[in-house]
Scaffold this active site. Structure first.
Site, PDB file in Angstrom:
ATOM      1  N   CYS A   1       0.865  -1.185   0.000  1.00 42.13           N
ATOM      2  CA  CYS A   1       0.000   0.000   0.000  1.00 42.13           C
ATOM      3  C   CYS A   1       0.905   1.238   0.000  1.00 42.13           C
ATOM      4  CB  CYS A   1      -0.899   0.010   1.235  1.00 42.13           C
ATOM      5  SG  CYS A   1       0.040   0.204   2.743  1.00 42.13           S
TER       6      CYS A   1
ATOM      7  N   SER B   1       0.679 -10.995   9.205  1.00 41.44           N
ATOM      8  CA  SER B   1       0.111  -9.698   8.801  1.00 41.44           C
ATOM      9  C   SER B   1      -1.408  -9.696   8.970  1.00 41.44           C
ATOM     10  CB  SER B   1       0.475  -9.418   7.336  1.00 41.44           C
ATOM     11  OG  SER B   1      -0.380  -8.425   6.832  1.00 41.44           O
TER      12      SER B   1
ATOM     13  N   GLU C   1      -0.388  -0.564  15.418  1.00 39.77           N
ATOM     14  CA  GLU C   1      -1.078   0.687  15.041  1.00 39.77           C
ATOM     15  C   GLU C   1      -2.081   1.088  16.122  1.00 39.77           C
ATOM     16  OE1 GLU C   1      -3.004   1.065  11.042  1.00 39.77           O
ATOM     17  OE2 GLU C   1      -4.670   1.813  12.245  1.00 39.77           O
TER      18      GLU C   1
ATOM     19  N   HIS D   1       2.913   2.120  11.062  1.00 40.96           N
ATOM     20  CA  HIS D   1       1.903   1.999  12.127  1.00 40.96           C
ATOM     21  C   HIS D   1       1.933   3.175  13.094  1.00 40.96           C
ATOM     22  CE1 HIS D   1       1.319  -1.980  10.716  1.00 40.96           C
ATOM     23  NE2 HIS D   1       2.403  -2.508  11.254  1.00 40.96           N
TER      24      HIS D   1
ATOM     25  N   CYS E   1       2.386   6.419   8.609  1.00 38.02           N
ATOM     26  CA  CYS E   1       1.521   6.682   7.443  1.00 38.02           C
ATOM     27  C   CYS E   1       0.654   7.915   7.735  1.00 38.02           C
ATOM     28  CB  CYS E   1       0.634   5.464   7.188  1.00 38.02           C
ATOM     29  SG  CYS E   1      -0.550   5.779   5.864  1.00 38.02           S
TER      30      CYS E   1
ATOM     31  N   CYS F   1      -8.691   2.579   6.230  1.00 36.04           N
ATOM     32  CA  CYS F   1      -7.935   3.158   5.113  1.00 36.04           C
ATOM     33  C   CYS F   1      -8.609   2.835   3.784  1.00 36.04           C
ATOM     34  CB  CYS F   1      -6.517   2.597   5.157  1.00 36.04           C
ATOM     35  SG  CYS F   1      -5.594   2.952   3.692  1.00 36.04           S
TER      36      CYS F   1
HETATM   37  S1  SF4 Z   1      -3.160   3.226   6.577  1.00 36.91           S
HETATM   38 FE1  SF4 Z   1      -3.496   2.278   4.645  1.00 36.91          FE
HETATM   39  S2  SF4 Z   1      -1.895   3.116   3.372  1.00 36.91           S
HETATM   40 FE2  SF4 Z   1      -1.340   3.546   5.462  1.00 36.91          FE
HETATM   41  S3  SF4 Z   1      -0.074   1.868   6.049  1.00 36.91           S
HETATM   42 FE3  SF4 Z   1      -2.090   1.325   6.660  1.00 36.91          FE
HETATM   43  S4  SF4 Z   1      -2.923   0.179   4.984  1.00 36.91           S
HETATM   44 FE4  SF4 Z   1      -1.143   1.194   4.253  1.00 36.91          FE
END
Ligand code: SF4
Length: 672
Positions: free
Chosen positions: A12, A212, A120, A69, A90, A184
Site C-alpha cells: 500500500c 500480517s 497501530e 503503524h 503513514c 484506510c
Molecule cells: S493506513 Fe493504509 S496506506 Fe497507510 S499503512 Fe495502513 S494500509 Fe497502508
C-alpha cells in the site's frame, strides 16, 4: 487455467513510503519490522535497515525509522530525545492520532475499534488519553458501560463491515457517538476487490505473511465466498495446492507483501492465462497516484508551523491556568492564561495565537497572544501616525523635560513644550489623566513614540475657527455681543470671532466716543462689511443695519415744522444742529438770532439744545435749512398778539430791524 491478479495487490502507499524513507536513510534501525513479511524484512536487512524489538536495543544517537503503524506520543518523544528519528508514520494513521488527541484534550472518551495488540492500535491509544479503550468486536462493544459521548475510530486495516458491526452495537450504548470511519481507503478497496474476485474464482490465493493482520483479513473475506482459498507466503507453498487446469484462480496480496512474492507465485503456475492485469505490468500508476493524492490531502490538513508564526486556532478546553487550542497541527497548542489577551474566550471560539515553541519538550506547542497584541497595537499606532489621527494615552510619570504616558502599554513621551499651547510649569498635573495626543515621531524598531498635546489643541482651535469663519458671510447681518470699546470703535463677538465696528459705523450720527452709541455686553445687530481670515479681521457696521434718516427726512421734518435739536458744530456761516443721529441741519448765521450777530457763537454754542423751524429739506443734496430766528419771531408775534389782546394797544409804527442773509461763505453740504 486462468489466473486473475487483483489490481490492488501488494504494497500500500503507507508501506511503500516507509520502505523508501528507510532506504533513503540507511543505515538505520526500525523499531519493529517495517513490514509484516519476513522475506521483505530480510531483504531490508541486507540494505542496512535493521529491525530491533525495543527502543532499549537501539544504538545511542543513531537513526531510527518509525514504521507506518506509528507510535504513541510518549514513545515518540522518548525516541526523539536520544535518536535521529525518521518518522514514516503513514499520514492516514497520523490523522487518527490528531483526531484522538484533540478529543482527549476536550476530555472526551475515545474508542478504537481493532486488534488490541496491533502496533497501530497501540500507537493510537498513545495519543488518545486515559479515557480510551479498544473494542475488537461487537461482543466487546456490548459489554461496554453506557456512555454519554465518545469518539469512535477504527484501525486502518479493519474491515469496513467489521467496523460497521461494532459501531451498530456502540450506538446502542453511547448517547452521542462521534463516528469517524478511519478504515484506510486502500484497505477498503483491497478488501472489496478481494471479495469480488473470490466470488468469481474457483481458487483464491492470498499471498502474504501469516503474521500480517491485513493479509489474514483478506484471506477471511475470500474464504467467505470461495471455499478454495489459501493463504500462502510464497510460490514454494503452491506444491501443497491441487490446481486443476480448468480452475480460475484469483490472486491477491496483503499490503505488506513485496511484489516479487506474488510475481513468483504466478510464475510457478503452469498453463496460466493471465486475464486481467498481467503480472509483467506494473501496478497501475492511477492506483498509486490516487493513494498518494489522498495522503497529500491528509498531509495538507496538517498545518506546518514555526516559531513566531501567527495562526488561528479553536479553543478546545479552558482550565484554571491554561487554554488548549486546536491549531490544526498534529499537536494541540497550550496557551497560558497569563499570555492571553482576548477577553471572554469560550470553548469553541476561534482565536489568533502566535507559536512560541513548536515543542515544549513534552510534545505541546507553546502559544501566546502577547506578541500578536503588541504587533497589532504597533500597527494601529503607526497607521494613526501616518494618517495624522489622534491617540489616547494616560499620563504616567512626570520626568525631566516632559511627561511619560502609556499608549495602550507602549511608552510614549510628550515633551513639556508639547503639553499645552502655553508654558506648563506643573507637569505632574497630567499624571493619571487621559490625554488626546498626536504622534509626531514613531519608531517601531527603537520602540520610541513622541507625541504632542499642543498639536491637538492647536488643530482643534484652528478647526473651530475655520468652522466659525465658514459660517460668516460678507454682507450678512448677524447678532453680536459688544466685548470691549476703544477710542476708534467697538469690538463685537459674532460667534467666536471678534469683529470691529469702527466709530463711524456705530450709527448714523457722529459719536465722539463709541460709548455714546453702544455699551459693553450689549447685544447688537451688525452687518459684515469684509472678512480677512488670514489676518483674523472682520469689519462690521451697525450703522448699515439702521434705516438711513435721509430717506424719511422730508416726511419726518416737513417745512414749517418746529423741532428740537442739538448744536453739534459751529462754522463761520452758521451752526449745524443734529435733529437725530445722522441728520444735521444748518442754521445760517442770519437765522441764528432775532438780531444781527457778528459771529455764530454770539447766539449759539456747541451742545446747546435749540428749537428750530424747518425752512427747507433737500434730500437729494442732503441739506436741511433751519432757523432759530423764525421760531423766535413766531414766538415774538404770539407774544405781541397776546399783549394786544391783553392791553388792547398796538404800536403800529414800530420799525422792524433790518436783516440780510448775505454771507461771505457758501454753506457746504452736510456730511451725512
Ligand atoms: S493506513 Fe493504509 S496506506 Fe497507510 S499503512 Fe495502513 S494500509 Fe497502508
Amino acid at each position: 487455467m486462468k489466473a486473475e491478479l487483483a489490481q490492488s495487490a501488494g504494497y500500500c502507499f503507507g508501506v511503500k513510503r516507509a520502505i523508501e524513507l528507510a532506504e533513503k536513510n540507511a543505515p538505520a534501525c526500525s523499531l519493529g519490522p517495517l513490514i509484516h513479511n519476513q522475506d521483505a524484512v530480510s531483504e531490508l536487512e541486507s540494505r542496512g535497515i535493521h529491525a530491533v524489538e525495543s527502543a532499549s536495543a537501539l544504538p545511542d544517537g543513531g537513526k531510527v525509522v518509525v514504521r507506518s503503524h506509528g507510535l504513541g506520543q510518549s514513545e515518540l518523544e522518548e525516541l526523539k530525545a536520544g535518536h535521529e528519528v525518521i518518522d514514516a508514520t503513514c499520514p492516514f494513521v497520523r490523522a487518527i492520532h490528531v483526531m484522538v488527541q484533540n478529543a482527549a484534550r476536550q476530555g472526551q472518551s475515545v474508542i478504537v475499534c481493532g486488534q488490541r495488540e496491533h502496533p497501530e492500535v497501540k500507537g493510537i491509544l498513545g495519543w488518545a488519553g486515559s479515557k480510551a479503550c479498544v473494542v475488537a468486536d461487537p461482543e466487546e462493544a456490548r459489554r461496554l458501560p453506557k456512555m454519554e459521548s465518545a469518539l469512535i475510530v477504527s484501525q486502518t486495516t479493519l474491515g469496513l463491515n467489521a467496523f460497521e458491526d461494532i459501531c451498530r452495537e456502540l450506538k446502542l450504548r453511547i448517547a452521542q457517538p462521534l463516528i469517524r470511519t478511519t478504515v484506510c481507503d486502500a484497505t477498503v478497496k483491497r478488501q472489496a476487490e478481494c471479495e469480488a474476485l473470490s466470488r468469481r474464482s474457483d481458487v483464491m490465493l492470498v499471498v502474504g505473511d501469516k503474521a500480517s493482520a491485513n493479509t489474514r483479513r483478506l484471506a477471511e473475506i475470500a474464504k467467505e465466498h470461495c471455499k478454495g482459498t489459501y493463504l500462502i507466503s510464497g510460490a514454494e507453498e503452491l506444491k501443497n495446492i491441487a490446481l486443476k487446469p480448468e480452475d480460475s484462480v484469483g490472486i491477491t496480496a496483503g499490503a505488506s507483501t513485496p511484489r516479487r512474492k506474488y510475481e513468483e507465485v504466478i510464475a510457478h503456475m503452469s498453463d496460466i492465462e493471465t486475464k486481467v492485469n498481467p503480472v509483467d505490468e506494473p501496478i497501475t500508476p492511477e492506483v498509486a497516484t490516487e493513494e498518494e493524492d489522498f495522503a497529500a490531502q491528509i498531509e495538507g490538513t496538517l498545518v506546518r508551523i514555526r516559531p513566531g508564526q501567527t495562526v488561528t486556532g479553536k479553543v478546545l478546553q479552558i482550565t484554571e491556568d491554561e487554554i488548549g487550542v486546536d491549531i490544526g497541527y498534529k499537536m494541540d497548542g497550550i496557551l497560558k492564561k497569563s499570555d492571553l489577551c482576548d477577553t471572554d474566550v469560550k470553548v469553541g471560539d476561534e482565536i489568533e495565537v502566535e507559536v512560541v515553541k513548536v515543542n515544549d519538550g513534552e510534545g505541546n506547542v507553546v502559544l501566546s497572544q502577547r506578541g500578536i497584541a503588541s504587533r497589532k497595537l504597533w500597527d494601529e499606532v503607526l497607521a494613526k501616525f501616518e494618517n495624522g489621527e489622534y491617540v489616547t494615552a494616560v499620563g504616567e510619570q512626570a520626568v525631566k523635560g516632559g511627561l511619560v504616558c502609556s499608549l495602550g502599554g507602549i511608552r510614549t513621551f510628550v515633551p513639556a513644550s508639547q503639553l499645552d499651547t502655553h508654558y506648563v510649569s506643573k507637569i505632574e498635573q497630567y499624571v493619571g489623566k487621559e490625554l488626546t495626543l498626536k504622534i509626531i515621531e514613531a519608531d517601531r524598531a527603537k520602540k520610541r513614540i513622541v507625541a504632542s498635546r499642543r498639536a491637538v489643541l492647536e488643530e482643534e482651535a484652528a478647526a473651530r475657527k475655520a468652522e466659525i469663519w465658514g459660517r460668516l458671510e460678507k454682507d450678512a447681518i448677524v447678532t453680536g455681543v459688544v466685548r470691549r470699546l476703544t477710542d476708534f470703535g467697538a469690538f463685537v463677538d459674532v460667534g467666536g470671532v471678534d469683529g470691529l465696528v469702527h466709530i463711524t459705523n456705530l450709527n448714523w450720527g457722529h459719536p465722539t466716543h463709541p460709548s455714546e452709541a453702544v455699551s459693553v455686553g450689549e447685544e447688537i445687530q451688525v452687518k459684515i462689511l469684509s472678512l480677512d481670515p488670514d489676518n483674523d479681521r472682520v469689519s462690521l457696521s451697525r450703522k448699515a443695519t439702521m434705516p438711513n434718516p435721509w430717506t424719511v427726512a422730508e416726511a419726518n421734518y416737513p417745512v414749517g415744522s418746529v423741532v428740537e435739536g442739538k448744536v453739534v458744530r459751529i462754522t463761520t456761516f452758521g451752526a449745524f444742529v443734529e435733529l437725530e443721529p445722522g441728520l444735521d441741519g444748518l442754521v445760517h448765521i442770519s437765522q441764528c438770532a432775532l438780531t444781527r450777530i457778528n459771529k455764530v457763537e454770539d447766539a449759539l454754542n456747541v451742545g446747546d439744545i435749540v428749537r428750530v423751524k424747518v425752512l427747507d429739506v433737500d434730500t437729494d443734496k442732503k441739506r436741511i435749512s433751519l432757523s432759530v430766528r423764525a421760531v423766535l419771531e413766531d414766538e415774538a408775534v404770539e407774544g405781541t398778539d397776546e399783549a394786544i389782546d391783553d392791553e388792547y394797544a398796538i404800536e403800529e409804527d414800530a420799525p422792524a430791524e433790518e436783516y440780510t442773509e448775505e454771507t461771505t461763505e457758501e454753506a457746504p453740504e452736510t456730511e451725512n
